[in-house]
Design a protein around this motif. Structure first.
Motif, PDB file in Angstrom:
ATOM      1  N   SER A  93       0.832  -1.214   0.000  1.00 27.06           N
ATOM      2  CA  SER A  93       0.000   0.000   0.000  1.00 27.06           C
ATOM      3  C   SER A  93       0.865   1.261   0.000  1.00 27.06           C
ATOM      4  N   TYR A 114      -0.011   4.135  -2.947  1.00 22.15           N
ATOM      5  CA  TYR A 114      -0.830   5.252  -2.467  1.00 22.15           C
ATOM      6  C   TYR A 114      -0.275   6.578  -2.972  1.00 22.15           C
ATOM      7  N   ASN A 122      -4.711  -2.517   5.132  1.00 23.65           N
ATOM      8  CA  ASN A 122      -4.176  -1.148   4.991  1.00 23.65           C
ATOM      9  C   ASN A 122      -4.497  -0.570   3.616  1.00 23.65           C
ATOM     10  N   CYS A 127      -7.150  -1.208   1.585  1.00 25.30           N
ATOM     11  CA  CYS A 127      -8.547  -0.747   1.513  1.00 25.30           C
ATOM     12  C   CYS A 127      -9.272  -1.222   2.770  1.00 25.30           C
ATOM     13  N   PRO A 128      -9.284  -0.410   3.825  1.00 28.89           N
ATOM     14  CA  PRO A 128      -9.935  -0.799   5.086  1.00 28.89           C
ATOM     15  C   PRO A 128     -11.439  -1.005   4.918  1.00 28.89           C
ATOM     16  N   ARG A 171     -15.297  -0.642   5.049  1.00 30.72           N
ATOM     17  CA  ARG A 171     -16.119   0.572   4.926  1.00 30.72           C
ATOM     18  C   ARG A 171     -16.853   0.860   6.226  1.00 30.72           C
ATOM     19  N   SER A 173     -14.785   6.140   7.077  1.00 31.80           N
ATOM     20  CA  SER A 173     -13.949   5.890   5.898  1.00 31.80           C
ATOM     21  C   SER A 173     -13.839   7.149   5.048  1.00 31.80           C
ATOM     22  N   THR A 174     -12.647   7.364   4.513  1.00 26.61           N
ATOM     23  CA  THR A 174     -12.453   8.526   3.636  1.00 26.61           C
ATOM     24  C   THR A 174     -12.932   8.178   2.226  1.00 26.61           C
ATOM     25  N   HIS A 220     -11.237   8.527  -0.435  1.00 26.36           N
ATOM     26  CA  HIS A 220     -10.132   7.862  -1.117  1.00 26.36           C
ATOM     27  C   HIS A 220     -10.169   6.350  -0.865  1.00 26.36           C
ATOM     28  N   GLU A 221     -10.378   5.952   0.391  1.00 24.28           N
ATOM     29  CA  GLU A 221     -10.440   4.524   0.749  1.00 24.28           C
ATOM     30  C   GLU A 221     -11.589   3.819   0.039  1.00 24.28           C
ATOM     31  N   ARG A 222     -12.736   4.501  -0.052  1.00 23.72           N
ATOM     32  CA  ARG A 222     -13.905   3.903  -0.726  1.00 23.72           C
ATOM     33  C   ARG A 222     -13.622   3.693  -2.211  1.00 23.72           C
TER      34      ARG A 222
END
Length: 797
Positions: free
Chosen positions: A333, A337, A370, A372-373, A375, A379-380, A382-384
């Protein structure tokens, strides 16, 4: 040897040898006389001959850097003395060849102070990048320099950048413009806070200039070194200058990464998990298309490996990849990223596209929690987006039926989003669990194959039995500490100095004292070294505790044979000062299992759900490092009877903690080899659900010490105390009827203090001192409390 001074020699410290005509330092004349003329391959003192400085490499201290030279520029400079400049006919800023036994690089010449006239100094970064060590030859670059049209490189290091994008290409052009390279040189450029290293494997010229030189492969570099003739300053190594128009090409990361894996990881080096590895390999071989009979079905392409930190998830995944001999794409990650919108998703898509164009291949997603945590409301955006992109790529892969497999690792299975764990994505889940004693034996055998040691198979089994809760990384750390101990012993023993250090069982005993399981780091408690022999009497209590903790560990077959399970928990109750806590400490020391000491107030929190989470975490860690003991002192604060408190909010938190405690002790999740040992002064205040069989099975009364126990306590306490013959232990035992163990200890301490009050030089404790102590220390256990215990025992026991 006669020497003569010449006007061309810039300093009186330099002398010239009449015989061989080389310039050398005054201090090296005696060394030179024994080796004249000096060897130009393996010299033992610095000298200058034929315009070449023969010396050794030193690290340039950055604090000596001139003000107008930046640290980045210093990495491309070689610092030599001004007198060496004159003797070698070098001008400031000239291109200089720096040649060691294995490497040849081009640096810019710069003068330094005259502290060391023969020194050749480079920055630490320059030395480490190209591995410039040992003897070095420095001379002016006189050979032809060609203009490089294209420079082809391999990326070095573990965390590889997937491709050269426009931004990285500009950095490579900017940082290397007008620099001179040879095939085999290494370069380093900064990229988003980290330094990326490359090795030059090929340099191409314009079509019109190709016939002027031979393009060397990286493997031909050693041949070129053999042809160096430094006496005439002619080499067969070709040098190229990079311009801003030079094209920079990085070879396929997958090929390079795959070759590293093949050399680094092998299945035969992994101990203890052979059955699990075999199961994973079966799924992998189907996923990468080895069995054509099932190719039309579209078998699942996702494997998820989960387990605690250090257990060996990445090592097993990499070993299986290298065994399968396919293209590997490892995704971290931290590498993909980016702060730019859409950049991370594009990098992911690029990796999957590369895998599809290089089938069969395996994509390894390290620490997917790490990447993609799960949901949630926090959650931000960006992560989604990253999670959505990964799901799309999974589905595309499944629909194309390509020979590509996805492997992912995680230490936190609960943090992986459920949409990734459904069939068709990461549906094949394998737990890499904490190794059992037999598995630890296998791992230790594999590790000890690489270490000179004197351990027998019985010694290895003994170590594996004492390392409860250790994962593979912990065992590796244990071996490392044992090696350090062995080296320390060898340095102390002068007779062994010339021999290789051998690791012994003593070294492992020392290492075991300081090494604890990594899962215990957050809850580690340094338990004082209390033995059963330090506790007087209480034979019945000691036996019951050994039955609950030590017997299941040392004789598990006996419980299986009798068809019973070991006790889940032990509750000790009795008046304060009767050694309940001390017994728990002795149990931790004697049984050698992992010991978690829990204090009631630590579990309580004003935030809803946090208290229950704290209880869950305690039991989760205990299961992870099982066999283990959880000791809860004053458990009545946690497990008090429900509905008994007048404070509504307080009892609400307490009831939730108690409910969680009951669930952990006898719930759906198995407790495993975890024993709960609890102590309380008020068993009548405890909730009845906690005291039923299957939870706190053993309820033991630790009462006031009887006559025999008091005698043993006095024997232990007076063992190290100088007393006169008139002090009669039998009388002391008679006088302490109704005293607790703590009060008996207080009497002995008080008597010694009375002796010191009379004289600080006192050497003995007499009878009158004990009589004075009895006047100070009186039994404090009320009769009403003893009556409560008696009534409770009549009702429950």
């Amino acid at each position: 040897m006669s020497t003569k001074s010449r006007k061309s020699l810039s300093s009186s410290s330099w002398q010239q040898c009449d015989k061989c005509q080389c310039a050398l330092m005054q201090k090296d004349i005696l060394l030179h006389e024994a080796n004249c003329p000096p060897s130009t391959e393996n010299w033992n003192h610095s000298f200058i001959f034929g315009g070449v400085l023969y010396s050794t490499i030193e690290v340039f201290q950055s604090q000596e850097l001139p003000k107008h030279i930046s640290e980045r520029d210093a990495n491309d400079i070689v610092f030599i003395s001004q007198s060496a400049f004159q003797l070698c006919d070098i001008a400031i800023g000239s291109s200089i060849v720096v040649a060691t036994k294995d490497e040849v690089v081009i640096k810019t010449a710069w003068p330094t102070n005259e502290k060391s006239l023969t020194s050749v100094s480079l920055t630490k970064h320059a030395i480490e990048l190209n591995n410039l060590v040992g003897l070095v030859k420095v001379y002016l670059l006189k050979s032809d320099i060609y203009i490089a049209k294209e420079i082809v490189m391999n990326q070095l290091g573990k965390h590889l950048v997937s491709s050269v994008n426009a931004e990285l290409d500009n950095i490579l052009k900017y940082f290397n413009e007008h620099k001179i390279f040879a095939v085999g040189n290494r370069i380093s450029v900064p990229y988003y806070g980290k330094k990326i290293a490359y090795k030059v494997v090929q340099i191409k010229l314009d079509e019109t200039k190709k016939e002027q030189t031979k393009i060397l492969d990286g493997n031909d570099l050693s041949e070129a070194f053999k042809n160096i003739n430094l006496t005439t300053n002619q080499t067969k190594i070709t040098f190229y200058k990079a311009l801003y128009t030079t094209k920079w090409t990085v070879l396929n990361v997958a090929e390079d990464g795959n070759s590293i894996l093949k050399n680094k990881y092998r299945i035969e080096d992994i101990g203890g998990y052979s059955t699990l590895i075999s199961d994973i390999k079966d799924v992998v071989t189907i996923g990468i298309g080895k069995y054509r009979s099932v190719e039309h079905f579209g078998v699942s392409k996702g494997i998820l490996l989960y387990g605690p930190t250090g257990v060996g998830k990445s090592m097993i995944a990499n070993a299986i990849i290298s065994e399968c001999n396919v293209n590997a794409f490892i995704v971290y990650s931290s590498d993909i990223y980016s702060k730019s919108i859409g950049e991370t998703e594009n990098k992911l898509k690029e990796i999957f596209n590369k895998a599809m164009s290089n089938t069969p291949s395996i994509i390894l997603l390290e620490d997917i929690d790490n990447l993609c945590p799960k949901r949630s409301n926090s959650s931000t955006d960006h992560e989604r987006r990253v999670l959505a992109q990964l799901i799309t790529l999974f589905d595309d892969l499944q629909s194309t039926k390509s020979d590509i497999l996805i492997m992912a690792t995680t230490t936190k299975l609960d943090f992986v989003d459920n949409s990734l764990r459904r069939p068709g994505r990461l549906d094949m889940e394998f737990e890499i669990y904490v190794p059992t004693p037999n598995m630890r034996t296998e791992i230790l055998i594999k590790l000890l194959l690489k270490i000179p040691n004197t351990l027998s198979h019985e010694d290895i089994q003994s170590i594996s039995f004492d390392t409860h809760g250790f994962v593979g990384a912990d065992l590796y750390g244990l071996c490392s500490k044992a090696i350090i101990n062995a080296v320390k012993h060898q340095q102390k023993d002068k007779n062994m100095f010339d021999n290789e250090p051998e690791v012994t069982m003593t070294d492992f005993h020392h290492a075991l004292i300081t090494t604890k399981p990594s899962a215990m780091k957050e809850v580690l408690v340094e338990v004082s070294n209390v033995r059963w022999s330090d506790i007087g009497g209480q034979k019945d209590l000691k036996l019951k505790l050994r039955q609950a903790v030590e017997w299941p560990l040392r004789h598990p077959e006996a419980f299986v044979r009798m068809g019973i399970t070991p006790p889940r928990g032990v509750l000790m109750f009795g008046p304060p000062g009767c050694s309940k806590t001390m017994i728990a400490k002795a149990l931790a020391t004697e049984s050698k299992v992992n010991f978690l000491n829990i204090k009631g107030p630590e579990l309580f929190s004003k935030w809803v759900g946090e208290s229950e989470k704290a209880v869950r975490e305690v039991f989760r860690k205990a299961r992870q490092v099982a066999p283990s003991i959880i000791f809860i002192d004053e458990i009545d604060a946690l497990g008090g009877e429900r509905g008994s408190s007048s404070n509504g909010s307080g009892s609400n938190v307490q009831e939730r903690v108690l409910a969680q405690l009951l669930t952990e002790l006898d719930g759906v999740t198995t407790l495993g080899s975890v024993t709960l040992v609890a102590a309380t002064n008020r068993p009548d205040k405890m909730d009845k659900a906690l005291l039923r069989p299957g939870r706190l099975d053993r309820i033991i009364y630790v009462g006031l010490p009887d006559e025999e126990t008091r005698r043993e306590i006095f024997d232990i306490k007076l063992r190290n105390m100088p007393i006169t013959d008139e002090v009669n232990i039998a009388d002391l035992v008679y006088l302490t009827e109704g005293y607790t163990g703590a009060e008996i200890q207080a009497i002995c301490h008080e008597a010694a203090m009375k002796a010191l009050e009379e004289s600080l030089n006192a050497t003995v404790v007499t009878r009158k001192h004990f009589e004075a102590a009895f006047k100070t220390v009186a039994p404090r256990t009320p009769v009403s409390l003893l009556k409560i215990y008696e009534d409770y025992m009549n009702k429950v026991l």
